[in-house]
Structure formats: structure tokens, C-alpha cells
Design a protein around this motif. Structure first.
Motif, PDB file in Angstrom:
ATOM      1  N   GLN A 164      31.904 -22.673 -15.452  1.00 17.17           N
ATOM      2  CA  GLN A 164      30.948 -23.401 -14.612  1.00 17.17           C
ATOM      3  C   GLN A 164      31.533 -24.706 -14.097  1.00 17.17           C
ATOM      4  O   GLN A 164      31.090 -25.242 -13.091  1.00 17.17           O
ATOM      5  CB  GLN A 164      29.667 -23.697 -15.406  1.00 17.17           C
ATOM      6  N   CYS A 165      32.558 -25.231 -14.777  1.00 15.93           N
ATOM      7  CA  CYS A 165      33.194 -26.478 -14.374  1.00 15.93           C
ATOM      8  C   CYS A 165      34.081 -26.281 -13.152  1.00 15.93           C
ATOM      9  O   CYS A 165      34.554 -27.246 -12.563  1.00 15.93           O
ATOM     10  CB  CYS A 165      34.039 -27.028 -15.526  1.00 15.93           C
ATOM     11  N   GLY A 166      34.332 -25.014 -12.791  1.00 12.16           N
ATOM     12  CA  GLY A 166      35.208 -24.744 -11.656  1.00 12.16           C
ATOM     13  C   GLY A 166      36.637 -24.448 -12.078  1.00 12.16           C
ATOM     14  O   GLY A 166      37.494 -24.228 -11.237  1.00 12.16           O
TER      15      GLY A 166
ATOM     16  N   CYS B  85      31.303 -32.220 -16.025  1.00 14.36           N
ATOM     17  CA  CYS B  85      31.207 -30.941 -15.320  1.00 14.36           C
ATOM     18  C   CYS B  85      30.902 -29.783 -16.252  1.00 14.36           C
ATOM     19  O   CYS B  85      31.012 -28.625 -15.857  1.00 14.36           O
ATOM     20  CB  CYS B  85      32.508 -30.643 -14.577  1.00 14.36           C
TER      21      CYS B  85
ATOM     22  N   SER C 194      26.729 -33.609 -13.932  1.00 11.63           N
ATOM     23  CA  SER C 194      26.664 -33.440 -12.475  1.00 11.63           C
ATOM     24  C   SER C 194      25.918 -32.148 -12.156  1.00 11.63           C
ATOM     25  O   SER C 194      26.206 -31.093 -12.722  1.00 11.63           O
ATOM     26  CB  SER C 194      28.069 -33.408 -11.878  1.00 11.63           C
ATOM     27  N   GLY C 195      24.952 -32.244 -11.270  1.00 10.35           N
ATOM     28  CA  GLY C 195      24.067 -31.115 -10.982  1.00 10.35           C
ATOM     29  C   GLY C 195      24.760 -29.925 -10.346  1.00 10.35           C
ATOM     30  O   GLY C 195      24.343 -28.788 -10.547  1.00 10.35           O
ATOM     31  N   GLU C 196      25.845 -30.163  -9.630  1.00 13.23           N
ATOM     32  CA  GLU C 196      26.462 -29.058  -8.885  1.00 13.23           C
ATOM     33  C   GLU C 196      27.094 -28.006  -9.800  1.00 13.23           C
ATOM     34  O   GLU C 196      27.372 -26.897  -9.375  1.00 13.23           O
ATOM     35  CB  GLU C 196      27.507 -29.604  -7.907  1.00 13.23           C
ATOM     36  N   HIS C 197      27.341 -28.370 -11.052  1.00 18.84           N
ATOM     37  CA  HIS C 197      27.960 -27.401 -11.957  1.00 18.84           C
ATOM     38  C   HIS C 197      26.930 -26.659 -12.802  1.00 18.84           C
ATOM     39  O   HIS C 197      27.287 -25.820 -13.606  1.00 18.84           O
ATOM     40  CB  HIS C 197      28.958 -28.101 -12.871  1.00 18.84           C
ATOM     41  N   GLY C 198      25.671 -26.990 -12.644  1.00 18.75           N
ATOM     42  CA  GLY C 198      24.638 -26.303 -13.415  1.00 18.75           C
ATOM     43  C   GLY C 198      23.891 -27.273 -14.296  1.00 18.75           C
ATOM     44  O   GLY C 198      24.191 -28.462 -14.350  1.00 18.75           O
TER      45      GLY C 198
END
Lengths: 513, 183
Positions: free
Chosen positions: B48-50, B70, B94-98
Motif C-alpha cells: 500500500q506504500c507504493g 505511508c 497520509s490518506g492517499e495510501h489508505g
């Protein structure tokens, strides 16, 4: 006369023993339905051996040990198994857990009991029998007794201490047991000493129980062979803590990370010794125990109760008063409030204490810690409770552990003396269970990391093996081509390969032809 | 003057030699910081962190290429620990990672499973057993709850089930008291 030693700290709360220790042991009537939890001992829960509809006899094994630190469980009476159901158990969480539910047939018919001569059998055989008879420590922790009689290669057990101190206020079940069954307790202690290889037995009893001391001394006088000493120890809570009693009787201070057998002693509760005698000398497994019902009830007393009897039924026998606001299992210092009285009596149930606002006035509001140090003076484990409190409260768990949080026996002396009325033990329990949960999570993460790394390694290996195989095949073809030499042979090989491919295609897709 | 220069030169040669020797003799293989960061990460390997797994994320943090907030499975707790370790400021997740979810495990509906093995290939910790055209099942004790098996499943037969509270995983709660009542 033995020289006695002393432990630091401790408190002297009002003992409240007189309410329940007069009179005799009352045998509780057989309930119609018994609920026997599969988790009754410290360690792993037992593994059920019966299913719905099975007929069982009193004393029949209904669950076997579920691991190396686990014991068997037995039917408390004869009847029919209604099933293995999730049911409330006496636990501070109020969560449900699997239990064997037995409908009693009222006949109370024993299974064939086989008494043995323990002195004619090897120790390992006796340990297995203790396990199969479901004997656990009845002082409160319910730790399997057969494990405690073993000792490692560097350990030895030469003194067996029988713990009859019963230091917690209100509780008198061990007192009554010693008065009524002194002979059997010493028989059991002698068997435990035999299994553990101990040379002598020392019984420690708080001096606020003169009748019990007299009964045990008389019983010890009648015995021959193994030396048995009955010692009255000064009454000071928590003299019945294992490490505290060992300290008082022998002067040995068992440090953190060590066990009593490292110093040649082992400690068993009087009720455990009695259960051992019943199990081995009479062939009767652990299916009942003495329970004190006291506090805010009309007729406080001690009851002989079958494991699995609903606590509500037991409390009803003592005549609960209307203003009871909660019921504790255990005493006022270490017990916990039962979320429901539906829960059954289990092996660890030594006391049901009905509480009311009059008996236990609600504590005043919690005030800030003033670092007075009263808790440190009261701590029987020589800890620094206020430091542990600060760090537990701030959730700095590593620091709390550095102050030896896991040495804390949760006796409640610190909270008892705290002038700010801080529920210190609640903070320690929180911190301990949080640390344990984190350690478990960390172990799980370590396993996951290993499995992930192994998977990556395997994928890499597969890739390399595949590449190696392809390379080997290419090399082989190349070699064959080089061997073939002239152009005609090469052409023939290519034609053969084309024919093979066409044949394969035709097989896969016959309609195309 | 010359003496002084010689003494300083000699000193630098000796110390330089000692340092050079030590750098060869006591060389640390790998980056110990990466190991320390990796030990804090929850090892769900969920990506999920990319980054493709916890170790690559740890390496990226150590190189300063990735932020410390993240990792949703690690939660606020994990971010606090990373911030402590690296001497950085705490940042909310950070919301973008879940988002942080209750710990769950995957459960395969065995009636619907067609035995395609796609989830087995997706599982980073080999916690799914099964074979082609045979029913698959999740080894509950090994499942990290990464959710990577959900997307590949062609029949949507995998569900994430939160781990229920039992006697075994029950924890004593943080003692709460009413401050206003005390005042």
C-alpha cells in the motif's frame, strides 16, 4: 523451632474471615445442568473428547490435555452431554468460550475408580496420572501441578512447601479444608514430595488460623516417615504469595527469571495437595472444590461445589442481599468483578464475594500521584510502583518493563495504601497485556518476513532453474547441429521439426484440417 | 617548524592507516538502518506504500526517498516509532495510501471458489493452500491481512473478516476515569 524470615512491604487489611469460617462445609446440591469450560488451567485449553448425546459417568474424562502445559477435564456428575457450546465463563472480559454442557441424570454414578499405590510407581507415571486426573494449582493461577513437580537438570527440589497461608481477606476455603481434611492434605503433600523427590514438607499457615494450625499439627504428629513441619507465619498480606511464603519459611529470595526449583524448593497450595490425594490414593479426578461465598450475603460459608455449577445457583445458597451491586471472584485485593453470574464455578474459583456500597464504599475520585512513596514501602516485591505507574499511564511500555513490571504479582498492596486512590494495578494489567500483545504481533511479523523472503528466494530459484534448462536445451541443439555437419542432415532435422509441430497442431485442433 | 610538520604528518599517516584498517576489518554488511526500519514495519507485504513489500519501503525511507507516513497497517503507532528512530517529526497517516483498518484476515468462500490459483500466486507469504481446480483455503495463522488476494480473484469469493476478540487475544483496557467528576 525454625527461624522465620520476613518479606518487605505488605499490608494488614481487615481480615473479615470470621464471617465465613464458622460452621462446617456445606455440600452444595447437584445442579440440573453443569457447564464445564474447556479452558480452566493456565497454559493451553483442553481438547474435548465427547460430543452431543454422549452418556457420561461422574469422573469420566470429557476433555484431554491440549498441549504440554494442559490437563484433562472430567464430568462432574453422571448424565448426558448436551453439546459443546459457547457460554459465559468467569473471566473479567465477559467473553464467551467453549464449554461442555452436561445435563445431570441425578444418579451421580461414579466411573470405576482405581486407587493406586503411588510409592510403587515411577515419578513419570505419577505425573501422567496427575495430568489425566486434571490436578491444577488451586491457589488461584490453576497452573498444571504435574509440570511443577518436574525439575530441570540444574534444578532440584528438596523442600516441598505447602501453602496454607490464605492471606487474602474474606477467603476461608483453605482454612476449612485444613480443619476438616488435615490428614488427606498431608497424604497428598507426601505424594507430591515423592514425585518431586523432596526430602521434607513444610506447611506454612498464617497465625490468624489457630484451628487450622492445630489440626495440621495433630495430623503431622500422627505421621511417620517423611519429616513434616507445620509453621504458623505472621499474618501480613500477601504472606500467601509463593515468593513471599518461600522467603518467610526459608529465607530464600527467588529472583526475577528464576523458579523456586533453582533454589531447591517448590510450593503447592493445600487444596492442590488434597486434590492430589483424592486423585492418586482414591482414583477421584478433580471435579469439585471448596468455595467460600461471603460478603454481602445472609449466610456466608464454605461450600463443596462441583465444577460447572452456575455461580448464580451457588450465591443463591448463601442468601444474597438485595443491595448487592456486583460479585467478585476471588478476594477484595486480587479478585475481579464477574460480568455475569451465568458463568460456572471453575477449578480456579476459590471465593465468590458479594459486594455492596455499604461493604465496599466506592473509592473517592482518583487524584494525581504526589510521589509520596507509600506504594514503594508497601510493595512486597521491592518494586517502584509509582515509576511503573507513570510509564504505564504514559504508555511508555519499554520503560515500565525496565522497572520490572513483570515481577509485579498484582497483589494490590500499592493501590491499597495509595492516598491518591489511584487504581495502580489496573494500569499494570493494562501495560502487561499490551506488552504481551505487541510481542505476539512482533513474532507474527517476524514469521511473515521469513515467509516473504523465502517466497522471493523460491521465485528467484525457479527463474534461474528455468533459464538454466532453456540454456541447456539450446546448447544441446547447437551441438547436434554442429555434429550433423553437412547441409542435407540439417535440412532433414528442420523438416522433422516442422512435421512435429504440424502434427501437434492437428491434434489440438482437428477441425482445421 | 619542520619537526612540527613531520610530527603532524606522521600522526596523520598512523591514524589514517588505523582508520583504513578498521574500515576493512569492521565493515558492516548491508545498512543497519534498513534492518531497524524493517523491524518496525508490520510485514504485511501489502504494497500500500507504493513499494513492492516492507523491505523496499524500509530501504526507500533509509535513502530519504519515502516519507514515514505511508504505511496504513502500521498505523499511527508505527509512524511514532519510525519518527523516534529517525529523529523526524511525527506526521499523521497520509490518506492517499489508505486508512488504518482493524486487523483482518482473508477468508475464501469455499462454495464459490473455482480453483484458479490466482490468489495463491498473489499471496506474498504463501498463506493460501490449494491446487489447480481444487478448492483453496487460507491458513488463518499465517495471513497478514494484506488484501493482495482480493483483486486477482475472478469470482470475488475472498472476503476480509476482522479478527474477533476472544479470551486469547483480549486485553485489559486502559483505566479511564472522569476528570470532571474529580474537580
Amino acid at each position: 523451632m525454625r527461624q522465620l524470615f520476613s518479606f518487605t512491604g505488605g499490608v494488614k487489611p481487615a481480615s473479615h474471615k470470621i464471617e465465613s469460617n464458622r460452621g462446617v462445609v456445606i455440600v452444595a446440591p447437584l445442579p440440573n445442568v453443569l457447564v464445564v469450560p474447556l479452558r480452566q488451567n493456565a497454559g493451553l485449553p483442553s481438547r474435548p473428547l465427547v460430543q452431543a448425546g454422549d452418556k457420561v459417568l461422574k469422573g469420566q474424562t470429557i476433555a484431554g490435555p491440549g498441549g504440554s502445559i494442559s490437563v484433562a477435564i472430567h464430568a462432574p456428575t453422571s448424565g448426558t452431554v448436551r453439546g459443546i457450546e459457547t457460554h459465559a465463563i468467569p473471566h473479567p472480559s465477559g467473553l464467551l468460550a467453549p464449554c461442555v454442557v452436561i445435563e445431570a441424570d441425578g444418579e451421580d454414578r461414579w466411573i470405576d475408580r482405581k486407587p493406586i499405590d503411588p510409592y510403587a510407581l515411577p515419578a513419570d507415571e505419577l505425573r501422567a496420572r496427575l495430568r489425566d486426573a486434571g490436578v491444577v494449582g488451586l491457589g488461584g493461577a490453576a497452573f498444571p501441578s504435574f509440570v511443577k513437580t518436574q525439575h530441570g537438570p540444574t534444578q532440584r527440589i528438596d523442600t516441598l512447601i505447602v501453602n496454607g497461608a490464605e492471606c487474602e481477606p474474606f477467603i476461608t476455603c483453605d482454612d476449612l479444608l485444613m480443619r476438616t481434611q488435615a490428614g488427606q492434605i498431608l497424604e497428598g503433600a507426601a505424594v507430591l514430595a515423592h514425585i518431586a523427590g523432596a526430602q521434607r514438607v513444610v506447611v506454612g499457615i498464617e497465625d490468624n488460623k489457630p484451628e487450622a494450625v492445630a489440626a495440621m499439627t495433630a495430623a503431622a504428629g500422627k505421621r511417620s516417615g517423611l519429616p513434616v513441619e507445620v509453621i504458623a507465619v505472621p499474618t501480613r498480606y500477601p504472606a500467601g504469595g509463593e515468593k513471599q511464603l518461600i522467603r518467610v519459611l526459608t529465607g530464600i529470595e527467588v529472583p526475577f527469571g528464576k523458579l523456586p526449583p533453582d533454589y531447591g524448593v517448590q510450593c503447592f497450595n493445600v487444596a492442590t495437595a488434597y486434590a492430589t490425594a483424592r486423585a492418586l490414593l482414591h482414583g477421584e479426578p478433580m471435579i469439585s472444590r471448596l468455595v467460600t461465598v461471603t460478603g454481602n450475603v445472609e449466610r456466608p460459608g464454605n461450600f463443596e461445589v462441583r465444577i460447572g455449577m452456575p455461580i448464580a445457583d451457588l450465591v443463591a445458597l448463601a442468601g444474597p442481599k438485595a443491595d448487592t451491586d456486583r460479585n467478585l471472584m476471588g478476594g477484595p485485593m486480587m479478585g475481579f468483578a464477574l460480568p455475569t453470574l451465568d458463568a460456572p464455578v471453575v477449578k480456579a474459583t476459590n471465593c465468590i464475594l458479594a459486594a455492596s456500597k455499604a461493604l465496599f464504599p466506592p473509592p473517592g475520585p482518583e487524584m494525581p500521584c504526589i510521589r509520596c512513596g507509600a506504594c514503594a514501602r508497601a510493595c512486597p516485591m521491592d518494586l517502584q510502583p509509582f515509576e511503573m505507574y507513570w510509564f504505564s499511564r504514559a504508555k511508555i511500555l519499554g520503560k515500565a518493563q525496565e522497572y520490572h513490571l513483570f515481577d509485579c504479582i498484582e497483589c494490590g498492596c500499592c493501590a491499597y495504601v495509595c492516598p491518591s486512590r489511584i487504581p495502580l494495578v489496573d494500569y499494570y494489567r493494562f501495560a502487561k497485556s499490551e506488552i504481551r500483545a505487541r510481542e505476539k504481533e512482533k513474532d507474527a511479523a517476524d514469521v511473515a518476513r521469513l515467509r516473504y523472503e523465502f517466497r522471493l528466494e523460491r521465485e528467484e530459484r525457479d527463474k534461474q532453474e528455468k533459464a538454466a534448462k532453456l540454456a541447456a536445451k539450446a546448447a544441446e541443439t547447437k551441438a547436434r547441429l554442429a555434429e550433423a555437419g553437412d547441409a542435407d542432415d540439417k535440412k532433414a532435422m528442420i523438416a522433422a521439426a516442422v512435421a512435429r509441430t504440424q502434427e501437434q497442431k492437428a491434434e489440438e485442433n482437428p477441425s482445421a484440417e | 617548524m619542520l619537526e612540527a610538520l613531520l610530527v603532524m604528518a606522521l600522526g596523520s599517516v598512523i591514524l589514517g592507516g588505523a582508520l583504513g584498517y578498521a574500515s576493512v576489518k569492521f565493515r558492516v554488511e548491508g545498512d543497519p538502518l534498513v534492518e531497524k526500519i524493517d523491524a518496525i514495519l508490520p510485514q504485511t507485504q501489502c504494497g500500500q506504500c507504493g513499494f513492492p513489500g516492507c523491505k523496499p519501503y524500509a530501504e526507500a525511507i533509509a535513502r530519504g526517498e519515502a516519507d514515514i507516513n505511508c504505511c496504513p497497517p502500521g498505523g499511527e503507532d508505527g509512524i511514532h516509532k519510525l519518527a523516534d528512530l529517525l529523529g523526524r517529526e511525527f506526521k499523521p497517516l497520509s490518506g492517499e495510501h489508505g486508512i488504518e483498518k482493524p486487523k483482518s484476515i482473508a477468508v475464501i468462500d469455499e462454495q464459490t471458489c473455482i480453483g484458479c490459483t490466482l490468489c495463491i500466486q498473489a499471496c506474498p507469504v504463501d498463506a493460501i493452500v490449494g491446487a489447480a481446480k481444487q478448492m483453496h483455503t487460507v491458513i488463518a495463522s499465517q495471513c497478514t491481512g494484506c488484501e493482495l488476494c482480493l483483486a486477482p480473484c475472478p469470482v470475488n469469493c475472498i472476503a476480509m473478516v476482522p479478527i474477533p476478540e476472544t479470551i486469547d487475544n483480549w486485553k485489559w483496557k486502559y483505566p479511564v476515569f472522569d476528570v470532571r467528576k474529580a474537580a
